[in-house]
Design a protein around this motif. Structure first.
Motif, PDB file in Angstrom:
ATOM      1  N   LYS A 151       0.874  -1.181  -0.221  1.00 44.40           N
ATOM      2  CA  LYS A 151       0.055   0.019   0.039  1.00 44.40           C
ATOM      3  C   LYS A 151       0.987   1.260  -0.201  1.00 44.40           C
ATOM      4  O   LYS A 151       1.697   1.430   0.855  1.00 44.40           O
ATOM      5  N   LYS A 152       0.946   2.041  -1.137  1.00 42.88           N
ATOM      6  CA  LYS A 152       1.626   3.331  -1.253  1.00 42.88           C
ATOM      7  C   LYS A 152       0.825   4.478  -0.654  1.00 42.88           C
ATOM      8  O   LYS A 152      -0.424   4.640  -1.173  1.00 42.88           O
ATOM      9  N   ILE A 153       1.192   4.901   0.619  1.00 42.85           N
ATOM     10  CA  ILE A 153       0.347   6.001   1.186  1.00 42.85           C
ATOM     11  C   ILE A 153       1.166   7.027   1.203  1.00 42.85           C
ATOM     12  O   ILE A 153       2.226   7.457   1.892  1.00 42.85           O
ATOM     13  N   GLY A 154       0.309   8.190   0.561  1.00 44.55           N
ATOM     14  CA  GLY A 154       0.817   9.464   0.555  1.00 44.55           C
ATOM     15  C   GLY A 154       0.346  10.341   1.828  1.00 44.55           C
ATOM     16  O   GLY A 154      -0.846   9.988   2.528  1.00 44.55           O
ATOM     17  N   VAL A 155       1.036  11.326   2.472  1.00 41.68           N
ATOM     18  CA  VAL A 155       0.651  12.112   3.607  1.00 41.68           C
ATOM     19  C   VAL A 155       0.805  13.583   3.529  1.00 41.68           C
ATOM     20  O   VAL A 155       1.787  13.741   2.807  1.00 41.68           O
ATOM     21  N   ASN A 156      -0.105  14.096   3.642  1.00 43.70           N
ATOM     22  CA  ASN A 156      -0.230  15.677   3.466  1.00 43.70           C
ATOM     23  C   ASN A 156      -1.077  16.492   4.464  1.00 43.70           C
ATOM     24  O   ASN A 156      -1.948  15.901   4.826  1.00 43.70           O
ATOM     25  N   TYR A 157      -0.749  17.483   4.761  1.00 43.05           N
ATOM     26  CA  TYR A 157      -1.455  18.485   5.649  1.00 43.05           C
ATOM     27  C   TYR A 157      -2.740  19.071   4.736  1.00 43.05           C
ATOM     28  O   TYR A 157      -3.574  19.286   5.481  1.00 43.05           O
ATOM     29  N   PHE A 158      -2.538  19.041   3.446  1.00 41.04           N
ATOM     30  CA  PHE A 158      -3.525  19.588   2.546  1.00 41.04           C
ATOM     31  C   PHE A 158      -4.598  18.432   1.953  1.00 41.04           C
ATOM     32  O   PHE A 158      -3.908  17.640   1.411  1.00 41.04           O
ATOM     33  N   THR A 159      -5.829  18.756   1.664  1.00 35.59           N
ATOM     34  CA  THR A 159      -6.764  17.864   0.859  1.00 35.59           C
ATOM     35  C   THR A 159      -6.664  18.500  -0.498  1.00 35.59           C
ATOM     36  O   THR A 159      -6.294  19.398  -0.976  1.00 35.59           O
ATOM     37  N   PRO A 160      -6.707  17.415  -1.632  1.00 34.78           N
ATOM     38  CA  PRO A 160      -6.698  17.766  -2.995  1.00 34.78           C
ATOM     39  C   PRO A 160      -7.756  18.791  -3.515  1.00 34.78           C
ATOM     40  O   PRO A 160      -8.864  18.880  -3.156  1.00 34.78           O
ATOM     41  N   ASP A 161      -7.349  19.843  -4.293  1.00 41.16           N
ATOM     42  CA  ASP A 161      -8.133  20.647  -4.912  1.00 41.16           C
ATOM     43  C   ASP A 161      -7.984  20.728  -6.328  1.00 41.16           C
ATOM     44  O   ASP A 161      -8.856  20.767  -7.214  1.00 41.16           O
ATOM     45  N   GLU A 162      -6.703  20.951  -6.786  1.00 43.06           N
ATOM     46  CA  GLU A 162      -6.169  21.105  -8.096  1.00 43.06           C
ATOM     47  C   GLU A 162      -5.933  19.721  -8.727  1.00 43.06           C
ATOM     48  O   GLU A 162      -5.383  18.761  -8.122  1.00 43.06           O
ATOM     49  N   MET A 163      -5.918  19.524 -10.103  1.00 37.67           N
ATOM     50  CA  MET A 163      -5.930  18.302 -10.818  1.00 37.67           C
ATOM     51  C   MET A 163      -4.310  18.713 -11.505  1.00 37.67           C
ATOM     52  O   MET A 163      -4.116  19.841 -11.948  1.00 37.67           O
ATOM     53  N   ILE A 164      -3.520  17.420 -11.292  1.00 40.29           N
ATOM     54  CA  ILE A 164      -1.942  17.593 -12.008  1.00 40.29           C
ATOM     55  C   ILE A 164      -2.190  17.571 -13.505  1.00 40.29           C
ATOM     56  O   ILE A 164      -2.761  16.347 -13.995  1.00 40.29           O
ATOM     57  N   ASN A 165      -1.815  18.590 -14.389  1.00 39.19           N
ATOM     58  CA  ASN A 165      -1.960  18.382 -15.737  1.00 39.19           C
ATOM     59  C   ASN A 165      -0.712  17.854 -16.529  1.00 39.19           C
ATOM     60  O   ASN A 165      -0.856  17.573 -17.665  1.00 39.19           O
ATOM     61  N   ASP A 166       0.173  17.922 -15.860  1.00 36.72           N
ATOM     62  CA  ASP A 166       1.640  17.374 -16.781  1.00 36.72           C
ATOM     63  C   ASP A 166       2.252  16.277 -16.115  1.00 36.72           C
ATOM     64  O   ASP A 166       3.453  16.190 -15.901  1.00 36.72           O
ATOM     65  N   LEU A 167       1.347  15.274 -16.232  1.00 35.35           N
ATOM     66  CA  LEU A 167       1.889  13.773 -15.733  1.00 35.35           C
ATOM     67  C   LEU A 167       2.753  13.378 -16.960  1.00 35.35           C
ATOM     68  O   LEU A 167       2.421  13.469 -17.678  1.00 35.35           O
ATOM     69  N   ARG A 168       3.700  12.592 -16.179  1.00 33.15           N
ATOM     70  CA  ARG A 168       4.714  11.716 -17.149  1.00 33.15           C
ATOM     71  C   ARG A 168       4.240  10.351 -17.203  1.00 33.15           C
ATOM     72  O   ARG A 168       3.541   9.924 -16.136  1.00 33.15           O
ATOM     73  N   GLU A 169       4.569   9.728 -18.104  1.00 33.90           N
ATOM     74  CA  GLU A 169       4.298   8.295 -18.212  1.00 33.90           C
ATOM     75  C   GLU A 169       4.773   7.255 -17.009  1.00 33.90           C
ATOM     76  O   GLU A 169       4.374   6.424 -16.724  1.00 33.90           O
ATOM     77  N   ASP A 170       6.021   7.592 -16.495  1.00 32.25           N
ATOM     78  CA  ASP A 170       6.702   7.133 -15.437  1.00 32.25           C
ATOM     79  C   ASP A 170       6.270   7.352 -14.096  1.00 32.25           C
ATOM     80  O   ASP A 170       6.604   7.089 -13.202  1.00 32.25           O
ATOM     81  N   ASP A 171       5.204   8.373 -13.911  1.00 35.39           N
ATOM     82  CA  ASP A 171       4.813   8.903 -12.723  1.00 35.39           C
ATOM     83  C   ASP A 171       3.861   7.981 -12.404  1.00 35.39           C
ATOM     84  O   ASP A 171       3.008   7.064 -12.854  1.00 35.39           O
ATOM     85  N   ILE A 172       4.199   7.501 -10.710  1.00 36.38           N
ATOM     86  CA  ILE A 172       3.384   6.326 -10.162  1.00 36.38           C
ATOM     87  C   ILE A 172       2.572   7.069  -8.934  1.00 36.38           C
ATOM     88  O   ILE A 172       3.094   7.854  -8.033  1.00 36.38           O
ATOM     89  N   ALA A 173       1.221   6.982  -9.116  1.00 34.68           N
ATOM     90  CA  ALA A 173       0.346   7.373  -8.127  1.00 34.68           C
ATOM     91  C   ALA A 173       0.441   6.725  -6.664  1.00 34.68           C
ATOM     92  O   ALA A 173       0.796   5.487  -6.565  1.00 34.68           O
ATOM     93  N   VAL A 174      -0.072   7.314  -5.647  1.00 40.51           N
ATOM     94  CA  VAL A 174      -0.250   6.635  -4.509  1.00 40.51           C
ATOM     95  C   VAL A 174      -1.620   5.981  -4.348  1.00 40.51           C
ATOM     96  O   VAL A 174      -2.545   6.170  -5.100  1.00 40.51           O
ATOM     97  N   ASP A 175      -1.822   4.950  -3.393  1.00 42.67           N
ATOM     98  CA  ASP A 175      -2.947   4.341  -3.383  1.00 42.67           C
ATOM     99  C   ASP A 175      -4.101   4.962  -2.390  1.00 42.67           C
ATOM    100  O   ASP A 175      -5.303   4.662  -2.371  1.00 42.67           O
ATOM    101  N   TYR A 176      -3.495   5.523  -1.681  1.00 36.92           N
ATOM    102  CA  TYR A 176      -4.227   6.419  -0.376  1.00 36.92           C
ATOM    103  C   TYR A 176      -3.515   7.526  -0.190  1.00 36.92           C
ATOM    104  O   TYR A 176      -2.242   7.792  -0.307  1.00 36.92           O
ATOM    105  N   LEU A 177      -4.268   8.786   0.389  1.00 43.20           N
ATOM    106  CA  LEU A 177      -3.562   9.815   0.844  1.00 43.20           C
ATOM    107  C   LEU A 177      -4.317  10.084   2.154  1.00 43.20           C
ATOM    108  O   LEU A 177      -5.541   9.978   2.654  1.00 43.20           O
ATOM    109  N   VAL A 178      -3.387  10.371   3.461  1.00 42.29           N
ATOM    110  CA  VAL A 178      -3.864  10.606   4.718  1.00 42.29           C
ATOM    111  C   VAL A 178      -3.502  11.890   5.030  1.00 42.29           C
ATOM    112  O   VAL A 178      -2.409  12.579   4.980  1.00 42.29           O
TER     113      VAL A 178
END
Length: 189
Positions: A151-178
């Motif tokens: 389980k790949k878990i990102g941790v952040n003070y802030f909740t998502p608002d904006e979408m990321i528009n310049d993703l690369r093919e080799d970018d790997i997302a997290v499964d969860y955000l806490v």
């Protein structure tokens, strides 16, 4: 929004946090993690050591909790351009690297790939689990080497608002955000 813009905005938001806020929010994030995931003895957790000057989430409370409950703890160490994972214990010796980050003195990577959790530092995470970090790509490469069951878990003070528009093919997302207020899952199906 582009990663560079997001990086700038969220570095500023983080800089505006006081030391007390960092500690309070870090504790809330930690409690949300424990409540949601309920880690148990003998699990394996890879977790970052925070860069204090960048006001990263304080992970010492996590590390102390894991070690006190017989949960194996691994932390990143940068060797050249590679991120390795070093197991730590209560008596592990640390040193400060060239970027001012605390790392274990040991260079021994036990080759673990079946972590239960990888607690991942990030500046921002969007509504799909896509991350913005510092732009070095260490975690994208690391994620390619670990078990798909981790389980790949990102941790952040802030909740998502904006979408990321310049993703690369080799970018790997997290499964969860806490965050301090919730746990978001990005798993499909």
């Amino acid at each position: 929004m582009l990663k560079a813009e997001i990086r700038k905005i969220y570095m500023q938001k983080r800089k505006a946090l006081s030391s007390d806020e960092v500690l309070l929010l870090s504790e809330k994030i930690f409690k949300n993690f424990v409540t949601y995931f309920k880690p148990v003895p003998h699990q394996k957790v890879h977790i970052f050591i925070p860069i204090e000057r960048l006001k990263e989430i304080d992970t010492q409370i996590w590390i102390d909790y894991f070690l006190s409950r017989n949960i194996r703890v691994f932390v990143p160490k940068i060797l050249g351009i590679t991120l390795i994972s070093v197991e730590i214990f209560k008596d592990t010796a640390f040193e400060i690297n060239q970027w001012g980050i605390s790392e274990p003195v040991s260079d021994e990577d036990p080759g673990i790939s079946d972590f239960d959790y990888v607690i991942t530092p990030l500046l921002y995470c969007d509504q799909n689990g896509n991350r913005v970090g510092y732009g070095k790509g260490f975690y994208d490469v690391f994620f390619q080497k670990i078990s798909s069951n981790t389980k790949k878990i990102g941790v952040n003070y802030f909740t998502p608002d904006e979408m990321i528009n310049d993703l690369r093919e080799d970018d790997i997302a997290v499964d969860y955000l806490v965050t301090p207020t919730k746990v978001l899952s990005f798993l499909r199906g």
